[in-house]
Write a protein that holds these residues in place. Structure first.
Motif, PDB file in Angstrom:
ATOM      1  N   ILE A  23      -1.216  -4.435 -10.456  1.00  0.00           N
ATOM      2  CA  ILE A  23      -2.635  -4.152 -10.259  1.00  0.00           C
ATOM      3  C   ILE A  23      -2.766  -3.489  -8.894  1.00  0.00           C
ATOM      4  O   ILE A  23      -2.601  -4.135  -7.867  1.00  0.00           O
ATOM      5  CB  ILE A  23      -3.482  -5.441 -10.344  1.00  0.00           C
ATOM      6  N   TRP A  24      -3.013  -2.184  -8.920  1.00  0.00           N
ATOM      7  CA  TRP A  24      -3.105  -1.399  -7.708  1.00  0.00           C
ATOM      8  C   TRP A  24      -4.482  -0.765  -7.593  1.00  0.00           C
ATOM      9  O   TRP A  24      -5.098  -0.419  -8.607  1.00  0.00           O
ATOM     10  CB  TRP A  24      -2.084  -0.267  -7.707  1.00  0.00           C
ATOM     11  N   TYR A  32      -2.848   0.076  -2.517  1.00  0.00           N
ATOM     12  CA  TYR A  32      -2.586  -1.336  -2.235  1.00  0.00           C
ATOM     13  C   TYR A  32      -2.262  -2.071  -3.524  1.00  0.00           C
ATOM     14  O   TYR A  32      -2.865  -1.820  -4.561  1.00  0.00           O
ATOM     15  CB  TYR A  32      -3.820  -1.994  -1.598  1.00  0.00           C
ATOM     16  N   ASP A  33      -1.333  -3.025  -3.431  1.00  0.00           N
ATOM     17  CA  ASP A  33      -0.988  -3.892  -4.550  1.00  0.00           C
ATOM     18  C   ASP A  33      -1.839  -5.157  -4.451  1.00  0.00           C
ATOM     19  O   ASP A  33      -1.661  -5.969  -3.545  1.00  0.00           O
ATOM     20  CB  ASP A  33       0.492  -4.246  -4.501  1.00  0.00           C
ATOM     21  N   GLU A  69      -6.356  -5.327   4.382  1.00  0.00           N
ATOM     22  CA  GLU A  69      -5.254  -5.568   5.316  1.00  0.00           C
ATOM     23  C   GLU A  69      -4.325  -6.680   4.848  1.00  0.00           C
ATOM     24  O   GLU A  69      -3.172  -6.729   5.262  1.00  0.00           O
ATOM     25  CB  GLU A  69      -5.802  -5.896   6.705  1.00  0.00           C
ATOM     26  N   LYS A  70      -4.804  -7.563   3.993  1.00  0.00           N
ATOM     27  CA  LYS A  70      -3.962  -8.663   3.523  1.00  0.00           C
ATOM     28  C   LYS A  70      -3.090  -8.286   2.323  1.00  0.00           C
ATOM     29  O   LYS A  70      -2.256  -9.065   1.895  1.00  0.00           O
ATOM     30  CB  LYS A  70      -4.810  -9.890   3.195  1.00  0.00           C
ATOM     31  N   PHE A  71      -3.260  -7.063   1.823  1.00  0.00           N
ATOM     32  CA  PHE A  71      -2.488  -6.623   0.664  1.00  0.00           C
ATOM     33  C   PHE A  71      -1.344  -5.705   1.083  1.00  0.00           C
ATOM     34  O   PHE A  71      -1.412  -5.034   2.119  1.00  0.00           O
ATOM     35  CB  PHE A  71      -3.381  -5.909  -0.345  1.00  0.00           C
ATOM     36  N   VAL A  72      -0.322  -5.671   0.266  1.00  0.00           N
ATOM     37  CA  VAL A  72       0.856  -4.843   0.525  1.00  0.00           C
ATOM     38  C   VAL A  72       0.540  -3.381   0.195  1.00  0.00           C
ATOM     39  O   VAL A  72      -0.028  -3.093  -0.859  1.00  0.00           O
ATOM     40  CB  VAL A  72       2.044  -5.325  -0.332  1.00  0.00           C
ATOM     41  N   VAL A  73       0.891  -2.502   1.110  1.00  0.00           N
ATOM     42  CA  VAL A  73       0.757  -1.059   0.878  1.00  0.00           C
ATOM     43  C   VAL A  73       1.974  -0.626   0.065  1.00  0.00           C
ATOM     44  O   VAL A  73       3.110  -0.862   0.458  1.00  0.00           O
ATOM     45  CB  VAL A  73       0.683  -0.277   2.206  1.00  0.00           C
ATOM     46  N   VAL A  74       1.729   0.049  -1.073  1.00  0.00           N
ATOM     47  CA  VAL A  74       2.838   0.471  -1.933  1.00  0.00           C
ATOM     48  C   VAL A  74       3.033   1.974  -1.957  1.00  0.00           C
ATOM     49  O   VAL A  74       4.048   2.454  -2.430  1.00  0.00           O
ATOM     50  CB  VAL A  74       2.674  -0.068  -3.377  1.00  0.00           C
ATOM     51  N   GLY A  75       2.064   2.712  -1.455  1.00  0.00           N
ATOM     52  CA  GLY A  75       2.216   4.167  -1.469  1.00  0.00           C
ATOM     53  C   GLY A  75       0.961   4.861  -1.011  1.00  0.00           C
ATOM     54  O   GLY A  75       0.017   4.241  -0.532  1.00  0.00           O
ATOM     55  N   SER A  76       0.998   6.170  -1.176  1.00  0.00           N
ATOM     56  CA  SER A  76      -0.186   6.975  -0.865  1.00  0.00           C
ATOM     57  C   SER A  76      -0.582   7.757  -2.112  1.00  0.00           C
ATOM     58  O   SER A  76       0.225   7.977  -3.008  1.00  0.00           O
ATOM     59  CB  SER A  76       0.082   7.904   0.310  1.00  0.00           C
TER      60      SER A  76
END
Length: 78
Positions: A23-24, A32-33, A69-76
């Motif tokens: 779920i992004w 963000y994931d 900010e609390k979620f993991v960045v997975v890409g752009s």
């Protein structure tokens, strides 16, 4: 530090909690994931759907972009 992978809007759309288990969401060009968030279960958060760029919708949210900010960045988003 390596560059983030770039995903298209079509690739992001598949990470909606339905077509793929991830779920992004995107905000300001960053993806963000939010898979682990209980607020995004089944790919929906109130009237917002995952797999989309939510930048324009943030103005109507009761929170600011700092919640991401609390979620993991997975890409752009490319």
């Amino acid at each position: 530090m390596s560059e983030l992978p770039v995903y298209t809007k079509s690739q992001l759309a598949l990470r909606n909690g339905q077509d793929k288990p991830q779920i992004w969401v995107a905000l300001n060009g960053i993806i963000y994931d939010v898979t682990e968030s209980r607020l995004w279960r089944n790919g929906k958060h109130y009237e917002h759907w995952a797999g989309q760029d939510l930048t324009a919708e943030l103005a109507d949210a009761p929170h600011t972009e700092t919640v991401f900010e609390k979620f993991v960045v997975v890409g752009s988003l490319g």
